[in-house]
Design an enzyme around this catalytic site. Structure first.
Site, PDB file in Angstrom:
ATOM      1  N   ASN A   6       0.881  -1.174   0.000  1.00  0.00           N
ATOM      2  CA  ASN A   6       0.000   0.000   0.000  1.00  0.00           C
ATOM      3  C   ASN A   6       0.916   1.221   0.000  1.00  0.00           C
ATOM      4  O   ASN A   6       1.478   1.588   1.031  1.00  0.00           O
ATOM      5  CB  ASN A   6      -0.899  -0.021   1.240  1.00  0.00           C
ATOM      6  CG  ASN A   6      -1.827   1.176   1.309  1.00  0.00           C
ATOM      7  OD1 ASN A   6      -1.762   2.090   0.499  1.00  0.00           O
ATOM      8  ND2 ASN A   6      -2.697   1.177   2.298  1.00  0.00           N
ATOM      9  N   ARG A 107      -2.559  -2.153  -3.379  1.00  0.00           N
ATOM     10  CA  ARG A 107      -3.742  -1.328  -3.194  1.00  0.00           C
ATOM     11  C   ARG A 107      -3.634  -0.155  -4.158  1.00  0.00           C
ATOM     12  O   ARG A 107      -2.647   0.587  -4.144  1.00  0.00           O
ATOM     13  CB  ARG A 107      -3.822  -0.801  -1.762  1.00  0.00           C
ATOM     14  CG  ARG A 107      -5.010   0.136  -1.557  1.00  0.00           C
ATOM     15  CD  ARG A 107      -4.942   0.858  -0.227  1.00  0.00           C
ATOM     16  NE  ARG A 107      -6.079   1.735  -0.051  1.00  0.00           N
ATOM     17  CZ  ARG A 107      -6.008   2.986   0.406  1.00  0.00           C
ATOM     18  NH1 ARG A 107      -4.838   3.505   0.722  1.00  0.00           N
ATOM     19  NH2 ARG A 107      -7.099   3.710   0.549  1.00  0.00           N
ATOM     20  N   HIS A 196     -12.900   2.838   0.194  1.00  0.00           N
ATOM     21  CA  HIS A 196     -12.934   1.775   1.217  1.00  0.00           C
ATOM     22  C   HIS A 196     -13.569   0.495   0.688  1.00  0.00           C
ATOM     23  O   HIS A 196     -14.013  -0.355   1.465  1.00  0.00           O
ATOM     24  CB  HIS A 196     -13.701   2.224   2.479  1.00  0.00           C
ATOM     25  CG  HIS A 196     -13.000   3.264   3.293  1.00  0.00           C
ATOM     26  ND1 HIS A 196     -13.691   4.220   3.997  1.00  0.00           N
ATOM     27  CD2 HIS A 196     -11.684   3.517   3.508  1.00  0.00           C
ATOM     28  CE1 HIS A 196     -12.825   5.011   4.625  1.00  0.00           C
ATOM     29  NE2 HIS A 196     -11.601   4.599   4.347  1.00  0.00           N
ATOM     30  N   ARG A 257     -11.295  15.328   7.992  1.00  0.00           N
ATOM     31  CA  ARG A 257     -12.151  15.694   6.861  1.00  0.00           C
ATOM     32  C   ARG A 257     -13.532  16.103   7.369  1.00  0.00           C
ATOM     33  O   ARG A 257     -14.075  15.500   8.286  1.00  0.00           O
ATOM     34  CB  ARG A 257     -12.293  14.527   5.885  1.00  0.00           C
ATOM     35  CG  ARG A 257     -11.011  14.130   5.199  1.00  0.00           C
ATOM     36  CD  ARG A 257     -11.271  12.959   4.245  1.00  0.00           C
ATOM     37  NE  ARG A 257     -10.027  12.418   3.724  1.00  0.00           N
ATOM     38  CZ  ARG A 257      -9.789  11.117   3.565  1.00  0.00           C
ATOM     39  NH1 ARG A 257     -10.711  10.232   3.905  1.00  0.00           N
ATOM     40  NH2 ARG A 257      -8.642  10.705   3.065  1.00  0.00           N
ATOM     41  N   GLY A 347     -10.896   1.219  12.841  1.00  0.00           N
ATOM     42  CA  GLY A 347     -10.308   1.456  14.162  1.00  0.00           C
ATOM     43  C   GLY A 347     -11.299   1.916  15.206  1.00  0.00           C
ATOM     44  O   GLY A 347     -11.283   1.443  16.355  1.00  0.00           O
ATOM     45  N   ASN A 351     -13.320  -0.698  18.101  1.00  0.00           N
ATOM     46  CA  ASN A 351     -12.768  -0.506  19.450  1.00  0.00           C
ATOM     47  C   ASN A 351     -13.513   0.481  20.342  1.00  0.00           C
ATOM     48  O   ASN A 351     -13.283   0.475  21.551  1.00  0.00           O
ATOM     49  CB  ASN A 351     -11.310  -0.047  19.332  1.00  0.00           C
ATOM     50  CG  ASN A 351     -10.426  -1.106  18.718  1.00  0.00           C
ATOM     51  OD1 ASN A 351     -10.210  -2.168  19.286  1.00  0.00           O
ATOM     52  ND2 ASN A 351      -9.927  -0.834  17.519  1.00  0.00           N
ATOM     53  N   GLU A 401      -8.043  -5.595   5.137  1.00  0.00           N
ATOM     54  CA  GLU A 401      -7.852  -5.244   3.735  1.00  0.00           C
ATOM     55  C   GLU A 401      -6.647  -5.967   3.135  1.00  0.00           C
ATOM     56  O   GLU A 401      -6.659  -6.335   1.955  1.00  0.00           O
ATOM     57  CB  GLU A 401      -7.691  -3.732   3.601  1.00  0.00           C
ATOM     58  CG  GLU A 401      -8.946  -2.968   3.949  1.00  0.00           C
ATOM     59  CD  GLU A 401      -8.733  -1.476   4.084  1.00  0.00           C
ATOM     60  OE1 GLU A 401      -9.006  -0.753   3.105  1.00  0.00           O
ATOM     61  OE2 GLU A 401      -8.279  -1.036   5.164  1.00  0.00           O
TER      62      GLU A 401
END
Length: 427
Positions: A6, A107, A196, A257, A347, A351, A401
């Site tokens: 990646n 990727r 994604h 973002r 993430g 979690n 991924e």
């Protein structure tokens, strides 16, 4: 074994995967490439009681169980991608892994409308990916550089491109088109692409397996929540709608973002900040989201902790994030009509019990009732249903991924066929 790469503009994230056994043998990150302080950190899987060996398989041919990792860090001076991958190849060779590699999976962020599947890399594929540079100027050139360098370092191995956008090519036209002049899409490729996709596809396949349900009969909403976040409505294993668009900027509130905004704000704020449109876009990408609202951090772990201590900015950022996620989940009941599960991943999704609880509280009208005892204990790699028996199902599933890329790469280089039918049952 598959080497997964990646590649970013100044970094390379990588892993060595055994897709048949779904095991990660090596992982690591090269960063600060092209500048002083460039380095590569490599984690090599080891046994707690290692024995001398020439490969990662025992005498019976079975994969040796990985129980721990040793980390090796190498300074690269001001080296770039070439030096980083050369060092990786050197280390893999020293550990007896280089000759075990059968292919390299990359990727690639943007495949435009050209790719609905992963593809073995050829000059024609490179040409099409290069054409997408104009709509992904920050990502695709770096991905292409990674392909070029990997081909130089490992010239005898086939290379495969796995696209973030390809999974969303099943969206119907009324979902992916903007209400702009049709010439924009025909002449300038303006449409919603979504991102994604590798994660969303992995989650769909894995959830079907966990629920013992055919992928073709599975309806889920996947909430991939991390520093970058997106929601995807998946019907029968195919993407029907997703929250990101022409770029990864719109949709959910993310680490830095903004997510959805009124586009007229761009010219409005450009005038008031004495900048241009790109200057405002940079702020929306890099200084907004959780960071902009909280004026504290883009890290949800720090925000939820600060929120419990009364930090108003953190409290507002967390509430806004959860509300936006819930709104998209409710919206995506329209293309699905029937829901087998809301799946949290990424993430934050994997979690943060607090975020999941807040999202589900907004969605009680859809029948979601969280089980606090289970939800609070679900983190750090656990996969489980977090709602009560009899309520609408919400669950946590850990994305992978790298494994998805390795699986595609293995199947394509083994069969040279399409990969839409990939499932964990094949491995």
């Amino acid at each position: 074994m598959i080497l997964v790469i990646n590649c970013g503009s100044s970094s390379v994230k990588f892993a060595v995967m055994e897709p048949l056994e779904q095991v990660m043998l090596v992982s690591g990150l090269a960063e600060k490439l092209g500048s002083d302080g460039a380095e590569i950190a490599i984690k090599i899987g080891v046994q707690k009681n290692p024995t001398p060996r020439r490969s990662w398989k025992d005498a019976s041919g079975s994969l040796i169980k990985i129980e721990d990792y040793q980390k090796e860090v190498y300074q690269l001076g001001n080296g770039g991608h070439t030096e980083a991958l050369a060092k990786l190849v050197e280390v893999l060779k020293a550990h007896g892994l280089l000759n075990e590699l059968t292919a390299v999976g990359h990727r690639v962020v943007h495949g435009g409308s050209y790719f609905s599947d992963s593809a073995v890399i050829t000059p024609e594929i490179i040409e099409k990916v290069t054409e997408c540079n104009v709509i992904a100027p920050l990502h695709n050139p770096a991905n292409l550089l990674g392909i070029e360098v990997a081909t130089q370092q490992l010239p005898n191995l086939p290379q495969v491109a796995v696209f973030d956008t390809s999974f969303h090519q099943t969206m119907p036209d009324y979902s992916y088109l903007y209400a702009t002049p049709r010439s924009w899409e025909k002449e300038h490729h303006v449409r919603r692409y979504g991102f994604h996709g590798t994660s969303h596809r992995f989650i769909a396949i894995k959830t079907a397996e966990l629920l013992n349900k055919p992928l073709s009969d599975l309806n889920i909403i996947c909430a991939h929540m991390g520093n970058g976040s997106s929601i995807c409505a998946i019907k029968g294993g195919e993407s029907m709608d997703t929250s990101m668009g022409f770029t990864p900027l719109p949709g959910l509130i993310m680490g830095t973002r903004s997510g959805d905004i009124d586009p007229a704000l761009i010219t409005y704020m450009a005038e008031r900040l004495n900048t241009d449109a790109q200057g405002v876009i940079d702020i929306l990408n890099k200084k907004s989201g959780l960071l902009g609202v909280s004026e504290l951090t883009n890290d949800m772990r720090e925000l939820t902790e600060a929120a419990t201590k009364g930090h108003e900015g953190a409290q507002l950022a967390v509430e806004m994030f959860c509300y936006r996620v819930a709104k998209y989940v409710a919206e995506y009941m329209v293309p699905l009509q029937r829901l087998d599960a809301l799946v949290f991943t990424g993430g934050i999704g994997e979690n943060s019990a607090i975020v999941r609880e807040k999202v589900l509280a907004h969605l009680r009208f859809l029948g979601f009732i969280v089980d606090p005892a289970v939800n609070d204990k679900t983190y750090g790699g656990k996969t489980t249903v977090i709602t009560t028996a009899g309520s609408t199902r919400a669950m946590v599933v850990n994305t992978n991924e790298e494994l998805m890329i390795a699986m595609d790469t293995h199947q394509l280089t083994r069969t040279s066929g399409a990969v839409k039918s990939v499932s964990f049952e094949n491995y």
